[in-house]
Design a protein around this motif. Structure first.
Motif, PDB file in Angstrom:
ATOM      1  N   ALA A   1       0.823  -1.206   0.000  1.00  9.56           N
ATOM      2  CA  ALA A   1       0.000   0.000   0.000  1.00  9.56           C
ATOM      3  C   ALA A   1       0.855   1.253   0.000  1.00  9.56           C
ATOM      4  O   ALA A   1       1.960   1.273   0.555  1.00  9.56           O
ATOM      5  N   SER A   2       0.346   2.284  -0.613  1.00 15.25           N
ATOM      6  CA  SER A   2       0.967   3.600  -0.531  1.00 15.25           C
ATOM      7  C   SER A   2      -0.038   4.562   0.052  1.00 15.25           C
ATOM      8  O   SER A   2      -1.234   4.376  -0.091  1.00 15.25           O
ATOM      9  N   GLY A   3       0.452   5.588   0.741  1.00 14.58           N
ATOM     10  CA  GLY A   3      -0.447   6.514   1.401  1.00 14.58           C
ATOM     11  C   GLY A   3      -0.236   6.445   2.901  1.00 14.58           C
ATOM     12  O   GLY A   3      -0.069   5.373   3.469  1.00 14.58           O
ATOM     13  N   ARG A   4      -0.249   7.600   3.541  1.00 11.02           N
ATOM     14  CA  ARG A   4       0.073   7.656   4.958  1.00 11.02           C
ATOM     15  C   ARG A   4      -1.001   7.071   5.848  1.00 11.02           C
ATOM     16  O   ARG A   4      -0.754   6.785   7.006  1.00 11.02           O
ATOM     17  N   THR A   5      -2.220   6.902   5.333  1.00 11.97           N
ATOM     18  CA  THR A   5      -3.332   6.485   6.187  1.00 11.97           C
ATOM     19  C   THR A   5      -3.565   4.982   6.187  1.00 11.97           C
ATOM     20  O   THR A   5      -4.545   4.517   6.733  1.00 11.97           O
ATOM     21  N   PHE A   6      -2.666   4.197   5.593  1.00 14.17           N
ATOM     22  CA  PHE A   6      -2.879   2.757   5.495  1.00 14.17           C
ATOM     23  C   PHE A   6      -3.172   2.138   6.846  1.00 14.17           C
ATOM     24  O   PHE A   6      -4.041   1.287   6.973  1.00 14.17           O
ATOM     25  N   ARG A   7      -2.453   2.564   7.870  1.00 18.25           N
ATOM     26  CA  ARG A   7      -2.580   1.912   9.166  1.00 18.25           C
ATOM     27  C   ARG A   7      -3.964   2.101   9.780  1.00 18.25           C
ATOM     28  O   ARG A   7      -4.339   1.413  10.725  1.00 18.25           O
ATOM     29  N   SER A   8      -4.744   3.037   9.275  1.00 14.16           N
ATOM     30  CA  SER A   8      -6.080   3.276   9.818  1.00 14.16           C
ATOM     31  C   SER A   8      -7.168   2.552   9.021  1.00 14.16           C
ATOM     32  O   SER A   8      -8.336   2.616   9.383  1.00 14.16           O
ATOM     33  N   TYR A   9      -6.784   1.848   7.968  1.00 15.88           N
ATOM     34  CA  TYR A   9      -7.747   1.179   7.112  1.00 15.88           C
ATOM     35  C   TYR A   9      -7.837  -0.311   7.433  1.00 15.88           C
ATOM     36  O   TYR A   9      -6.827  -0.962   7.685  1.00 15.88           O
ATOM     37  N   ALA A  10      -9.055  -0.843   7.378  1.00 17.61           N
ATOM     38  CA  ALA A  10      -9.202  -2.290   7.355  1.00 17.61           C
ATOM     39  C   ALA A  10      -8.777  -2.780   5.972  1.00 17.61           C
ATOM     40  O   ALA A  10      -8.821  -2.038   4.995  1.00 17.61           O
TER      41      ALA A  10
ATOM     42  N   VAL B   1     -10.889 -10.700   5.905  1.00 15.23           N
ATOM     43  CA  VAL B   1     -10.786  -9.285   6.237  1.00 15.23           C
ATOM     44  C   VAL B   1     -10.055  -9.146   7.561  1.00 15.23           C
ATOM     45  O   VAL B   1     -10.200  -9.989   8.457  1.00 15.23           O
ATOM     46  N   ILE B   2      -9.280  -8.070   7.694  1.00 16.86           N
ATOM     47  CA  ILE B   2      -8.556  -7.807   8.935  1.00 16.86           C
ATOM     48  C   ILE B   2      -8.718  -6.339   9.289  1.00 16.86           C
ATOM     49  O   ILE B   2      -8.724  -5.486   8.407  1.00 16.86           O
ATOM     50  N   ASN B   3      -8.883  -6.061  10.565  1.00 17.74           N
ATOM     51  CA  ASN B   3      -9.098  -4.667  10.950  1.00 17.74           C
ATOM     52  C   ASN B   3      -7.767  -3.913  10.977  1.00 17.74           C
ATOM     53  O   ASN B   3      -6.704  -4.462  10.711  1.00 17.74           O
ATOM     54  N   TRP B   4      -7.825  -2.615  11.309  1.00 13.78           N
ATOM     55  CA  TRP B   4      -6.661  -1.759  11.181  1.00 13.78           C
ATOM     56  C   TRP B   4      -5.473  -2.209  12.033  1.00 13.78           C
ATOM     57  O   TRP B   4      -4.322  -2.080  11.633  1.00 13.78           O
TER      58      TRP B   4
ATOM     59  N   ALA C   1      -9.049  -1.953   0.564  1.00 17.40           N
ATOM     60  CA  ALA C   1      -8.936  -1.237   1.832  1.00 17.40           C
ATOM     61  C   ALA C   1     -10.223  -0.480   2.127  1.00 17.40           C
ATOM     62  O   ALA C   1     -10.846   0.081   1.224  1.00 17.40           O
ATOM     63  N   SER C   2     -10.592  -0.499   3.408  1.00 20.30           N
ATOM     64  CA  SER C   2     -11.813   0.169   3.843  1.00 20.30           C
ATOM     65  C   SER C   2     -11.506   1.116   4.994  1.00 20.30           C
ATOM     66  O   SER C   2     -10.829   0.729   5.944  1.00 20.30           O
ATOM     67  N   PRO C   3     -12.042   2.328   4.955  1.00 20.63           N
ATOM     68  CA  PRO C   3     -11.797   3.283   6.043  1.00 20.63           C
ATOM     69  C   PRO C   3     -12.675   3.060   7.267  1.00 20.63           C
ATOM     70  O   PRO C   3     -12.508   3.744   8.284  1.00 20.63           O
ATOM     71  N   LEU C   4     -13.600   2.105   7.197  1.00 19.11           N
ATOM     72  CA  LEU C   4     -14.524   1.898   8.300  1.00 19.11           C
ATOM     73  C   LEU C   4     -13.818   1.292   9.507  1.00 19.11           C
ATOM     74  O   LEU C   4     -12.928   0.459   9.373  1.00 19.11           O
ATOM     75  N   THR C   5     -14.258   1.708  10.680  1.00 20.51           N
ATOM     76  CA  THR C   5     -13.695   1.160  11.911  1.00 20.51           C
ATOM     77  C   THR C   5     -14.228  -0.247  12.173  1.00 20.51           C
ATOM     78  O   THR C   5     -13.482  -1.141  12.563  1.00 20.51           O
ATOM     79  N   ASP C   6     -15.527  -0.416  11.954  1.00 18.66           N
ATOM     80  CA  ASP C   6     -16.117  -1.739  12.143  1.00 18.66           C
ATOM     81  C   ASP C   6     -15.749  -2.639  10.976  1.00 18.66           C
ATOM     82  O   ASP C   6     -15.747  -2.220   9.831  1.00 18.66           O
ATOM     83  N   LEU C   7     -15.467  -3.897  11.271  1.00 19.32           N
ATOM     84  CA  LEU C   7     -15.096  -4.841  10.220  1.00 19.32           C
ATOM     85  C   LEU C   7     -16.278  -5.061   9.287  1.00 19.32           C
ATOM     86  O   LEU C   7     -17.392  -5.324   9.737  1.00 19.32           O
ATOM     87  N   SER C   8     -16.032  -4.951   8.000  1.00 24.15           N
ATOM     88  CA  SER C   8     -17.082  -5.155   7.015  1.00 24.15           C
ATOM     89  C   SER C   8     -16.632  -6.165   5.978  1.00 24.15           C
ATOM     90  O   SER C   8     -15.446  -6.252   5.666  1.00 24.15           O
ATOM     91  N   THR C   9     -17.595  -6.922   5.452  1.00 26.22           N
ATOM     92  CA  THR C   9     -17.307  -7.851   4.367  1.00 26.22           C
ATOM     93  C   THR C   9     -17.979  -7.409   3.075  1.00 26.22           C
ATOM     94  O   THR C   9     -17.960  -8.133   2.090  1.00 26.22           O
ATOM     95  N   ARG C  10     -18.583  -6.226   3.080  1.00 20.72           N
ATOM     96  CA  ARG C  10     -19.298  -5.722   1.907  1.00 20.72           C
ATOM     97  C   ARG C  10     -18.332  -5.029   0.960  1.00 20.72           C
ATOM     98  O   ARG C  10     -17.594  -4.129   1.367  1.00 20.72           O
TER      99      ARG C  10
END
Length: 124
Positions: free
Chosen positions: A24-33, A50-53, A98-107
């Motif tokens: 991944a590239s981008g500084r916000t990777f660690r906050s993404y699921a 899926v794995i959370n942040w 990658a998903s910015p959501l805090t809750d784990l999603s499979t959608r």
């Protein structure tokens, strides 16, 4: 937004193993699921894992439970999918997302960033 590039796909015999990587590239990777999806020929794309942040929460599709392991290294901005005991039915193009959501999603709709995909072919 993050940009994702998968690698590690290939041809393997049934019962074998492969490890997919998602850089991944981008500084916000660690906050993404992060998730792995796959699409087999003439089938709809489906969630694999899926794995959370933080890496502390994971989800696996029933078809891969006990055989696949999802993980991530936030310092390296890389996610992984370790696949073992591969079966011919695992043959597909595998995508990381990658998903910015805090809750784990499979959608799929919750994953705004996608890689280009990597082909995994399991021969019988």
């Amino acid at each position: 937004q993050v940009q994702l590039v998968e690698s590690g796909g290939g041809l393997v015999q049934a019962g074998g193993s492969l490890r997919l990587s998602c850089a991944a590239s981008g500084r916000t990777f660690r906050s993404y699921a992060m998730g792995w999806f796959r699409q087999a020929p003439e089938k709809e794309r489906e969630v694999v894992a899926v794995i959370n942040w933080s890496g502390g929460i994971t989800y696996y599709a029933d078809a891969v439970k006990g055989r696949f392991t999802i993980s991530r290294d936030n310092a390296k901005k890389t996610g992984y999918l370790q696949m073992s005991s591969l079966k011919p039915e695992d043959t597909a193009v595998y995508y990381c997302a990658a998903s910015p959501l805090t809750d784990l999603s499979t959608r799929e709709a919750d994953f705004g960033s996608w890689g280009q995909g990597t082909q995994v072919t399991v021969s019988s």
